[in-house]
Design an enzyme around this catalytic site. Sequence first.
Site, PDB file in Angstrom:
ATOM      1  N   CYS A  13      20.927   2.843 -47.497  1.00  0.00           N
ATOM      2  CA  CYS A  13      19.803   2.443 -46.648  1.00  0.00           C
ATOM      3  C   CYS A  13      18.859   3.614 -46.445  1.00  0.00           C
ATOM      4  O   CYS A  13      19.270   4.691 -46.035  1.00  0.00           O
ATOM      5  CB  CYS A  13      20.334   1.963 -45.293  1.00  0.00           C
ATOM      6  SG  CYS A  13      19.043   1.753 -44.066  1.00  0.00           S
ATOM      7  N   CYS A  37      18.867   4.790 -42.578  1.00  0.00           N
ATOM      8  CA  CYS A  37      20.051   5.338 -41.907  1.00  0.00           C
ATOM      9  C   CYS A  37      19.932   6.869 -41.770  1.00  0.00           C
ATOM     10  O   CYS A  37      19.311   7.527 -42.602  1.00  0.00           O
ATOM     11  CB  CYS A  37      21.311   4.972 -42.687  1.00  0.00           C
ATOM     12  SG  CYS A  37      22.020   3.374 -42.217  1.00  0.00           S
ATOM     13  N   VAL A  83      12.482   6.906 -50.119  1.00  0.00           N
ATOM     14  CA  VAL A  83      11.962   6.710 -51.468  1.00  0.00           C
ATOM     15  C   VAL A  83      11.098   7.893 -51.925  1.00  0.00           C
ATOM     16  O   VAL A  83      11.093   8.279 -53.094  1.00  0.00           O
ATOM     17  CB  VAL A  83      11.160   5.387 -51.517  1.00  0.00           C
ATOM     18  CG1 VAL A  83      10.504   5.195 -52.873  1.00  0.00           C
ATOM     19  CG2 VAL A  83      12.068   4.203 -51.193  1.00  0.00           C
ATOM     20  N   HIS A 128      23.068   0.901 -38.385  1.00  0.00           N
ATOM     21  CA  HIS A 128      22.539  -0.014 -39.394  1.00  0.00           C
ATOM     22  C   HIS A 128      22.822  -1.471 -39.046  1.00  0.00           C
ATOM     23  O   HIS A 128      22.062  -2.369 -39.419  1.00  0.00           O
ATOM     24  CB  HIS A 128      23.189   0.342 -40.736  1.00  0.00           C
ATOM     25  CG  HIS A 128      22.656  -0.422 -41.904  1.00  0.00           C
ATOM     26  ND1 HIS A 128      21.480  -0.077 -42.546  1.00  0.00           N
ATOM     27  CD2 HIS A 128      23.118  -1.529 -42.536  1.00  0.00           C
ATOM     28  CE1 HIS A 128      21.257  -0.934 -43.539  1.00  0.00           C
ATOM     29  NE2 HIS A 128      22.229  -1.826 -43.549  1.00  0.00           N
ATOM     30  N   ASN A 187       8.904  -6.800 -37.750  1.00  0.00           N
ATOM     31  CA  ASN A 187       9.175  -7.932 -38.639  1.00  0.00           C
ATOM     32  C   ASN A 187      10.664  -7.967 -38.797  1.00  0.00           C
ATOM     33  O   ASN A 187      11.238  -6.993 -39.259  1.00  0.00           O
ATOM     34  CB  ASN A 187       8.630  -7.643 -40.037  1.00  0.00           C
ATOM     35  CG  ASN A 187       7.261  -8.201 -40.246  1.00  0.00           C
ATOM     36  OD1 ASN A 187       6.807  -9.053 -39.504  1.00  0.00           O
ATOM     37  ND2 ASN A 187       6.623  -7.706 -41.273  1.00  0.00           N
ATOM     38  N   GLY A 233       9.986 -11.425 -44.550  1.00  0.00           N
ATOM     39  CA  GLY A 233       9.546 -10.411 -45.501  1.00  0.00           C
ATOM     40  C   GLY A 233      10.003  -9.015 -45.142  1.00  0.00           C
ATOM     41  O   GLY A 233       9.489  -8.027 -45.655  1.00  0.00           O
ATOM     42  N   SER A 266      12.110  -5.865 -45.379  1.00  0.00           N
ATOM     43  CA  SER A 266      12.747  -5.345 -46.586  1.00  0.00           C
ATOM     44  C   SER A 266      14.107  -4.718 -46.310  1.00  0.00           C
ATOM     45  O   SER A 266      14.833  -4.404 -47.240  1.00  0.00           O
ATOM     46  CB  SER A 266      11.826  -4.306 -47.228  1.00  0.00           C
ATOM     47  OG  SER A 266      11.621  -3.232 -46.321  1.00  0.00           O
ATOM     48  N   HIS A 270      14.374  -1.825 -37.209  1.00  0.00           N
ATOM     49  CA  HIS A 270      13.183  -0.972 -37.215  1.00  0.00           C
ATOM     50  C   HIS A 270      11.935  -1.805 -36.974  1.00  0.00           C
ATOM     51  O   HIS A 270      11.931  -3.018 -37.154  1.00  0.00           O
ATOM     52  CB  HIS A 270      13.046  -0.245 -38.559  1.00  0.00           C
ATOM     53  CG  HIS A 270      12.688  -1.163 -39.694  1.00  0.00           C
ATOM     54  ND1 HIS A 270      13.606  -1.989 -40.291  1.00  0.00           N
ATOM     55  CD2 HIS A 270      11.502  -1.425 -40.305  1.00  0.00           C
ATOM     56  CE1 HIS A 270      13.017  -2.698 -41.244  1.00  0.00           C
ATOM     57  NE2 HIS A 270      11.727  -2.390 -41.278  1.00  0.00           N
ATOM     58  N   GLN A 294       7.324  -1.253 -36.893  1.00  0.00           N
ATOM     59  CA  GLN A 294       6.255  -0.456 -37.476  1.00  0.00           C
ATOM     60  C   GLN A 294       5.135  -0.275 -36.467  1.00  0.00           C
ATOM     61  O   GLN A 294       5.017  -1.030 -35.508  1.00  0.00           O
ATOM     62  CB  GLN A 294       5.688  -1.144 -38.710  1.00  0.00           C
ATOM     63  CG  GLN A 294       6.699  -1.342 -39.828  1.00  0.00           C
ATOM     64  CD  GLN A 294       6.025  -1.755 -41.125  1.00  0.00           C
ATOM     65  OE1 GLN A 294       4.996  -1.185 -41.510  1.00  0.00           O
ATOM     66  NE2 GLN A 294       6.594  -2.736 -41.801  1.00  0.00           N
ATOM     67  N   GLU A 337      -2.046 -27.438 -41.841  1.00  0.00           N
ATOM     68  CA  GLU A 337      -2.235 -26.166 -41.138  1.00  0.00           C
ATOM     69  C   GLU A 337      -3.154 -25.222 -41.904  1.00  0.00           C
ATOM     70  O   GLU A 337      -3.934 -24.491 -41.316  1.00  0.00           O
ATOM     71  CB  GLU A 337      -0.894 -25.458 -40.916  1.00  0.00           C
ATOM     72  CG  GLU A 337      -0.078 -26.028 -39.781  1.00  0.00           C
ATOM     73  CD  GLU A 337       0.892 -27.090 -40.246  1.00  0.00           C
ATOM     74  OE1 GLU A 337       0.684 -27.648 -41.360  1.00  0.00           O
ATOM     75  OE2 GLU A 337       1.853 -27.377 -39.520  1.00  0.00           O
ATOM     76  N   GLN A 356      -0.361 -27.126 -36.334  1.00  0.00           N
ATOM     77  CA  GLN A 356       0.228 -28.363 -35.839  1.00  0.00           C
ATOM     78  C   GLN A 356       1.681 -28.122 -35.521  1.00  0.00           C
ATOM     79  O   GLN A 356       2.353 -27.327 -36.166  1.00  0.00           O
ATOM     80  CB  GLN A 356       0.074 -29.448 -36.910  1.00  0.00           C
ATOM     81  CG  GLN A 356       0.533 -30.840 -36.503  1.00  0.00           C
ATOM     82  CD  GLN A 356       2.009 -31.097 -36.774  1.00  0.00           C
ATOM     83  OE1 GLN A 356       2.651 -30.356 -37.509  1.00  0.00           O
ATOM     84  NE2 GLN A 356       2.550 -32.126 -36.151  1.00  0.00           N
TER      85      GLN A 356
HETATM   86  P1  H2U Z   1       9.436  -3.663 -43.354  1.00  0.00           P
HETATM   87  O1  H2U Z   1      10.688  -4.011 -44.037  1.00  0.00           O
HETATM   88  O2  H2U Z   1       9.330  -4.222 -41.960  1.00  0.00           O
HETATM   89  O3  H2U Z   1       8.243  -3.969 -44.196  1.00  0.00           O
HETATM   90  O4  H2U Z   1       9.451  -2.085 -43.079  1.00  0.00           O
HETATM   91  C1  H2U Z   1       9.805  -1.149 -44.019  1.00  0.00           C
HETATM   92  C2  H2U Z   1       8.690  -0.149 -44.124  1.00  0.00           C
HETATM   93  O5  H2U Z   1       9.256   1.086 -44.498  1.00  0.00           O
HETATM   94  C3  H2U Z   1       7.690  -0.554 -45.198  1.00  0.00           C
HETATM   95  O6  H2U Z   1       6.408  -0.642 -44.612  1.00  0.00           O
HETATM   96  C4  H2U Z   1       8.432   1.722 -45.430  1.00  0.00           C
HETATM   97  C5  H2U Z   1       7.757   0.582 -46.195  1.00  0.00           C
HETATM   98  O7  H2U Z   1       6.474   0.961 -46.619  1.00  0.00           O
HETATM   99  N1  H2U Z   1       9.255   2.601 -46.243  1.00  0.00           N
HETATM  100  C6  H2U Z   1       9.054   3.952 -46.175  1.00  0.00           C
HETATM  101  O8  H2U Z   1       8.138   4.409 -45.483  1.00  0.00           O
HETATM  102  N2  H2U Z   1       9.880   4.802 -46.861  1.00  0.00           N
HETATM  103  C7  H2U Z   1      10.899   4.370 -47.647  1.00  0.00           C
HETATM  104  O9  H2U Z   1      11.602   5.175 -48.203  1.00  0.00           O
HETATM  105  C8  H2U Z   1      11.109   2.925 -47.877  1.00  0.00           C
HETATM  106  C9  H2U Z   1      10.279   2.004 -47.056  1.00  0.00           C
HETATM  107 ZN    ZN Z   2      20.565   1.722 -42.294  1.00  0.00          ZN
END
Ligand code: H2U
Ligand code: ZN
Length: 336
Positions: free
Chosen positions: A50, A53, A59, A112, A150, A156, A158, A163, A165, A313, A319
């Site tokens: 993750c 974590c 990334v 997590h 979210n 959506g 991920s 967490h 934003q 909609e 609706q």
């Molecule tokens: P969501 O799953 O709510 O979209 O949030 C994950 C966010 O984390 C997403 O906006 C960011 C993505 O751009 N992210 C990072 O900033 N770094 C990472 O290593 C992976 C995801």
């Molecule tokens: Zn985690």
Amino acid sequence: MDADLAHLPHRRWNPLLREWVLVSPHRAKRPWLGAEETVAESRPAYDPDCYLCPGNQRVNGDWNPDYKDTYVFHNDFSALLPEPSHHRFEEGLMRAEPAAGECRVVCFSPRHDQTLADMEAESIVRVIETWQSELADLGQRWDWVQVFENKGEVMGCSNPHPHGQIWASDFIPSLPARELEAQADHFHAHRRPLLMDSLAQELASGERIVDQNEHWVWLVPFWAVWPFETMLLPRRPIASLLDVAPAEVESLAEIMKAGLRRYDALFGVSFPYSMGWHGAPTRTPAPGWQLHAHWFPPLLRSATVKKFMVGYEMLAESQRDLTPEQAAERLRSTGG
Ligand code: H2U
Ligand code: ZN
């Protein structure tokens, strides 16, 4: 309330966004087929794969610290960049404006496997305090600071790690801009905040109240669009999360925990939603603005049956079948 509103098709006015929602209660009279299925979800407290974590690598190569409560970092894939593009474009009906801002990710907990609903109220207090300090910081430089979460794959999201934003921008986005205008107009006409007047009406009727405590009220708005859409707002006029006092932060954490547990209990599933705070713009006068949070959950009848905003909609108007009163009743009678 007018009994017809429980039985006959009608439209309700949303004074905050100034739009109508079509309500078709006769369709919801179909027997409740809500398969109260329990979707077993088990996640480890720590997931080595993750990117949220503690101690793991993201990334972009950065390492998360070994954080103990909340952790905030710049979104590595920010939708807005701090430097404006200095480029305005206008050609006939085609118009574009530069947009600048900052995006951050807020980890709610090092665990997590927990969601806000699972966390202790005192850990939720830390999350609220983090929202406040981020807002204080970002609000110095940006006009709108959108705090949101979210939750759930269906929304959506991920990553199941708890967490949210924060997107801060040098413009007031379309929906808050409509709320700004509606609240200012109401305030100029009546000298009272629109949402305070609405809250007084909701409290007097009680039909759509889901929960309340000393400082906060959780309700299904009269004009809700999503089946279990709710709004959480303070009892006293408060413009911004920054004006929420420590005692109010504590009671906010408590009502959030109870409300989110209700959501989870409704269909026996960790309830997906998008939620976010609408506080007053940070640098634009906003007469009559009342702080509030919106919860927009997509589920309709079970853990897997979601409301689709399609067809009518998309082409005509929002609706709903289940009335806001029925939704509130279901949430109230579901243990928190
Ligand atoms: P969501 O799953 O709510 O979209 O949030 C994950 C966010 O984390 C997403 O906006 C960011 C993505 O751009 N992210 C990072 O900033 N770094 C990472 O290593 C992976 C995801
Ligand atoms: Zn985690």
